[in-house]
Design an enzyme around this catalytic site. Sequence first.
Site, PDB file in Angstrom:
ATOM      1  N   GLU A 111     -11.742  10.822  -1.130  1.00 16.27           N
ATOM      2  CA  GLU A 111     -11.030  11.139   0.110  1.00 16.27           C
ATOM      3  C   GLU A 111     -10.973   9.892   0.997  1.00 16.27           C
ATOM      4  O   GLU A 111     -11.964   9.190   1.126  1.00 16.27           O
ATOM      5  CB  GLU A 111     -11.776  12.276   0.824  1.00 16.27           C
ATOM      6  CG  GLU A 111     -11.184  12.679   2.149  1.00 16.27           C
ATOM      7  CD  GLU A 111      -9.716  13.043   2.019  1.00 16.27           C
ATOM      8  OE1 GLU A 111      -9.371  13.940   1.225  1.00 16.27           O
ATOM      9  OE2 GLU A 111      -8.891  12.411   2.712  1.00 16.27           O
ATOM     10  N   PHE A 112      -9.799   9.670   1.614  1.00 23.43           N
ATOM     11  CA  PHE A 112      -9.629   8.466   2.435  1.00 23.43           C
ATOM     12  C   PHE A 112      -9.312   8.774   3.892  1.00 23.43           C
ATOM     13  O   PHE A 112      -8.921   7.880   4.637  1.00 23.43           O
ATOM     14  CB  PHE A 112      -8.516   7.587   1.839  1.00 23.43           C
ATOM     15  CG  PHE A 112      -8.845   7.081   0.464  1.00 23.43           C
ATOM     16  CD1 PHE A 112      -9.657   5.966   0.293  1.00 23.43           C
ATOM     17  CD2 PHE A 112      -8.367   7.730  -0.662  1.00 23.43           C
ATOM     18  CE1 PHE A 112      -9.975   5.499  -0.985  1.00 23.43           C
ATOM     19  CE2 PHE A 112      -8.688   7.278  -1.943  1.00 23.43           C
ATOM     20  CZ  PHE A 112      -9.485   6.159  -2.106  1.00 23.43           C
ATOM     21  N   LYS A 167     -13.107   4.060  -4.020  1.00 21.74           N
ATOM     22  CA  LYS A 167     -13.471   4.544  -2.682  1.00 21.74           C
ATOM     23  C   LYS A 167     -14.387   3.547  -1.973  1.00 21.74           C
ATOM     24  O   LYS A 167     -14.174   3.185  -0.813  1.00 21.74           O
ATOM     25  CB  LYS A 167     -14.157   5.916  -2.810  1.00 21.74           C
ATOM     26  CG  LYS A 167     -14.716   6.469  -1.542  1.00 21.74           C
ATOM     27  CD  LYS A 167     -13.639   6.713  -0.499  1.00 21.74           C
ATOM     28  CE  LYS A 167     -14.245   6.933   0.874  1.00 21.74           C
ATOM     29  NZ  LYS A 167     -13.259   7.107   1.916  1.00 21.74           N
ATOM     30  N   CYS A 223     -19.001   6.758   7.812  1.00 19.56           N
ATOM     31  CA  CYS A 223     -18.875   6.284   6.424  1.00 19.56           C
ATOM     32  C   CYS A 223     -19.198   4.811   6.186  1.00 19.56           C
ATOM     33  O   CYS A 223     -19.932   4.497   5.245  1.00 19.56           O
ATOM     34  CB  CYS A 223     -17.462   6.574   5.912  1.00 19.56           C
ATOM     35  SG  CYS A 223     -17.143   8.334   5.749  1.00 19.56           S
TER      36      CYS A 223
HETATM   37  N1  NAD Z   1     -16.113  12.409   7.309  1.00 19.77           N
HETATM   38  C1  NAD Z   1     -15.198  11.582   6.824  1.00 19.77           C
HETATM   39  O1  NAD Z   1     -14.401  10.983   7.556  1.00 19.77           O
HETATM   40  C2  NAD Z   1     -15.093  11.361   5.344  1.00 19.77           C
HETATM   41  C3  NAD Z   1     -13.951  10.718   4.839  1.00 19.77           C
HETATM   42  C4  NAD Z   1     -13.878  10.470   3.458  1.00 19.77           C
HETATM   43  C5  NAD Z   1     -14.913  10.849   2.631  1.00 19.77           C
HETATM   44  N2  NAD Z   1     -16.003  11.464   3.160  1.00 19.77           N
HETATM   45  C6  NAD Z   1     -17.077  11.858   2.236  1.00 19.77           C
HETATM   46  O2  NAD Z   1     -17.020  13.277   2.100  1.00 19.77           O
HETATM   47  C7  NAD Z   1     -18.340  13.795   1.913  1.00 19.77           C
HETATM   48  C8  NAD Z   1     -18.628  14.849   2.967  1.00 19.77           C
HETATM   49  O3  NAD Z   1     -18.562  14.230   4.242  1.00 19.77           O
HETATM   50  P1  NAD Z   1     -18.551  15.084   5.595  1.00 19.77           P
HETATM   51  O4  NAD Z   1     -18.344  14.128   6.705  1.00 19.77           O
HETATM   52  O5  NAD Z   1     -17.610  16.228   5.461  1.00 19.77           O
HETATM   53  O6  NAD Z   1     -20.062  15.624   5.597  1.00 19.77           O
HETATM   54  P2  NAD Z   1     -20.696  16.805   6.457  1.00 19.77           P
HETATM   55  O7  NAD Z   1     -22.163  16.587   6.396  1.00 19.77           O
HETATM   56  O8  NAD Z   1     -20.008  16.906   7.779  1.00 19.77           O
HETATM   57  O9  NAD Z   1     -20.299  18.130   5.666  1.00 19.77           O
HETATM   58  C9  NAD Z   1     -20.859  18.463   4.414  1.00 19.77           C
HETATM   59  C10 NAD Z   1     -20.953  19.980   4.335  1.00 19.77           C
HETATM   60  O10 NAD Z   1     -21.469  20.341   3.046  1.00 19.77           O
HETATM   61  C11 NAD Z   1     -22.281  21.497   3.215  1.00 19.77           C
HETATM   62  N3  NAD Z   1     -23.192  21.646   2.065  1.00 19.77           N
HETATM   63  C12 NAD Z   1     -24.286  20.902   1.740  1.00 19.77           C
HETATM   64  N4  NAD Z   1     -24.863  21.362   0.621  1.00 19.77           N
HETATM   65  C13 NAD Z   1     -24.124  22.428   0.210  1.00 19.77           C
HETATM   66  C14 NAD Z   1     -24.229  23.329  -0.895  1.00 19.77           C
HETATM   67  N5  NAD Z   1     -25.196  23.201  -1.799  1.00 19.77           N
HETATM   68  N6  NAD Z   1     -23.299  24.301  -1.014  1.00 19.77           N
HETATM   69  C15 NAD Z   1     -22.304  24.414  -0.096  1.00 19.77           C
HETATM   70  N7  NAD Z   1     -22.158  23.600   0.972  1.00 19.77           N
HETATM   71  C16 NAD Z   1     -23.059  22.611   1.122  1.00 19.77           C
HETATM   72  C17 NAD Z   1     -23.012  21.228   4.515  1.00 19.77           C
HETATM   73  O11 NAD Z   1     -23.511  22.413   5.057  1.00 19.77           O
HETATM   74  C18 NAD Z   1     -21.899  20.611   5.369  1.00 19.77           C
HETATM   75  O12 NAD Z   1     -21.196  21.597   6.079  1.00 19.77           O
HETATM   76  C19 NAD Z   1     -19.281  12.575   1.966  1.00 19.77           C
HETATM   77  O13 NAD Z   1     -19.523  12.123   0.660  1.00 19.77           O
HETATM   78  C20 NAD Z   1     -18.474  11.555   2.746  1.00 19.77           C
HETATM   79  O14 NAD Z   1     -18.850  10.228   2.438  1.00 19.77           O
HETATM   80  C21 NAD Z   1     -16.116  11.758   4.487  1.00 19.77           C
HETATM   81  O1  UPG Z   2     -10.412  -3.009  13.839  1.00 16.96           O
HETATM   82  C1  UPG Z   2     -11.363  -2.213  13.815  1.00 16.96           C
HETATM   83  C2  UPG Z   2     -11.272  -0.905  13.232  1.00 16.96           C
HETATM   84  C3  UPG Z   2     -12.387  -0.087  13.222  1.00 16.96           C
HETATM   85  N1  UPG Z   2     -13.567  -0.521  13.749  1.00 16.96           N
HETATM   86  C4  UPG Z   2     -14.764   0.356  13.692  1.00 16.96           C
HETATM   87  O2  UPG Z   2     -14.908   0.823  12.352  1.00 16.96           O
HETATM   88  C5  UPG Z   2     -15.542   2.116  12.339  1.00 16.96           C
HETATM   89  C6  UPG Z   2     -14.779   3.087  11.447  1.00 16.96           C
HETATM   90  O3  UPG Z   2     -13.592   3.477  12.076  1.00 16.96           O
HETATM   91  P1  UPG Z   2     -12.452   4.390  11.380  1.00 16.96           P
HETATM   92  O4  UPG Z   2     -12.070   3.798  10.091  1.00 16.96           O
HETATM   93  O5  UPG Z   2     -11.369   4.573  12.360  1.00 16.96           O
HETATM   94  O6  UPG Z   2     -13.170   5.799  11.183  1.00 16.96           O
HETATM   95  P2  UPG Z   2     -13.865   6.590   9.971  1.00 16.96           P
HETATM   96  O7  UPG Z   2     -13.639   8.023  10.259  1.00 16.96           O
HETATM   97  O8  UPG Z   2     -15.265   6.074   9.831  1.00 16.96           O
HETATM   98  O9  UPG Z   2     -13.019   6.294   8.620  1.00 16.96           O
HETATM   99  C7  UPG Z   2     -13.409   5.354   7.618  1.00 16.96           C
HETATM  100  O10 UPG Z   2     -14.339   5.950   6.722  1.00 16.96           O
HETATM  101  C8  UPG Z   2     -13.819   7.129   6.044  1.00 16.96           C
HETATM  102  C9  UPG Z   2     -14.966   7.718   5.219  1.00 16.96           C
HETATM  103  O11 UPG Z   2     -15.108   7.113   3.983  1.00 16.96           O
HETATM  104  C10 UPG Z   2     -12.628   6.719   5.184  1.00 16.96           C
HETATM  105  O12 UPG Z   2     -12.113   7.872   4.508  1.00 16.96           O
HETATM  106  C11 UPG Z   2     -11.552   6.112   6.093  1.00 16.96           C
HETATM  107  O13 UPG Z   2     -10.441   5.674   5.289  1.00 16.96           O
HETATM  108  C12 UPG Z   2     -12.155   4.929   6.841  1.00 16.96           C
HETATM  109  O14 UPG Z   2     -11.199   4.369   7.750  1.00 16.96           O
HETATM  110  C13 UPG Z   2     -15.628   2.549  13.803  1.00 16.96           C
HETATM  111  O15 UPG Z   2     -16.939   2.288  14.262  1.00 16.96           O
HETATM  112  C14 UPG Z   2     -14.636   1.634  14.514  1.00 16.96           C
HETATM  113  O16 UPG Z   2     -14.985   1.399  15.874  1.00 16.96           O
HETATM  114  C15 UPG Z   2     -13.678  -1.798  14.313  1.00 16.96           C
HETATM  115  O17 UPG Z   2     -14.754  -2.206  14.786  1.00 16.96           O
HETATM  116  N2  UPG Z   2     -12.572  -2.599  14.312  1.00 16.96           N
END
Ligand code: NAD
Ligand code: UPG
Length: 288
Positions: A111-112, A167, A223
Amino acid sequence: MPIFEPGLTALVEKNHAEGRLIFTTDAKFGVEFGKLQFIAVGTPPDEDGSADLQYVLKVAETIATHMSTDKVIINKSTVPVGTAEKVSTQVQTVLNERDSQLTFTVVSNPEFLKEGAAVSDCQRPDRIIIGTDSNVAEQLMRLLYEPFNRNREKIIVMDVKSAELTKYAANCMLATKISFMNEMANIAERVGADIENVRQGIGSDPRIGYQFIYPGCGYGGSCFPKDVQALVRTTDAIGYESEILKAVERVNFRQKDKLFSYISKHFKLDQYPDAIKGKTFALWGVII
Ligand SMILES: NC(=O)c1ccc[n+]([C@@H]2O[C@H](COP(=O)([O-])OP(=O)(O)OC[C@H]3O[C@@H](n4cnc5c(N)ncnc54)[C@H](O)[C@@H]3O)[C@@H](O)[C@H]2O)c1
Ligand SMILES: O=c1ccn([C@@H]2O[C@H](COP(=O)(O)OP(=O)(O)O[C@H]3O[C@H](CO)[C@@H](O)[C@H](O)[C@H]3O)[C@@H](O)[C@H]2O)c(=O)[nH]1
């Protein structure tokens, strides 16, 4: 909704009301419901900084315990290279214990999305990475993502390990851009240049681009810190010295003191240590 994401509440309410979205804590119901089973649980840093896979593997066990038809298990969590194999082993172990002949395949589909833009990133992705060596799984994934793949071909199919690494490579590249700019800002400050002018000057080169070149007090969020750290731990584990990634982390760590060093300089704290006593500071844009 327990979290704020533009557009999410309306989307959840509409689809829930129309019966397309169901929430349950009944694992058996969830597993029996769909041929495609997404794992999207947290992968926080373990004590040594590597990704903690206990939640991912727990879900794999749950799926294997309850499945009564063949499944495609899709890993959406950010996980180190080799995790799909671990998920496979976990599922197969439980199926063997159940004496079951059911089959499954594990797909990597990272996921991005960015927090704060989750809905639009999800509905209009730049790319959809599908890591699989199964033709059947690929066709199912193509069908699933068809609505998000209309204006151009966004699906990139590759082997599972490459998808897993893609990723981390994406997040580490973005983190590298930020640390690089923070380094440039520190240099600019010392030589009397204005980093904002420099940012505009280099961003105009399409090979560099304007995105992710804002200096600041270091990258944070849910992340970048954990993902850079996890890839460093992966390289340590395979005996490869990742000099760039380690420098990215060091620069980011140092940058966190930046705000406090400005405050100290502004209030001349070395001469007047009590200058900020009783003062209230507002920090805008901080996410806790
Ligand atoms: N948050 C982001 O922006 C983002 C973006 C891209 C990828 N990711 C990746 O996605 C994954 C999840 O991230 P998140 O931010 O959603 O985390 P999060 O901690 O907010 O959510 C994870 C959820 O999974 C649930 N969970 C845990 N164990 C479980 C189980 N055994 N059965 C069912 N549910 C269970 C938790 O209760 C929680 O609600 C991570 O690997 C993260 O790196 C996150
Ligand atoms: O020019 C910049 C851009 C971002 N940031 C910092 O970088 C961090 C991450 O920011 P952002 O990317 O906007 O938020 P995230 O939700 O952490 O998203 C990142 O992390 C996710 C989890 O993996 C990915 O899915 C996304 O593609 C990736 O952008 C924050 O602390 C920002 O303040 C800077 O300092 N300078």
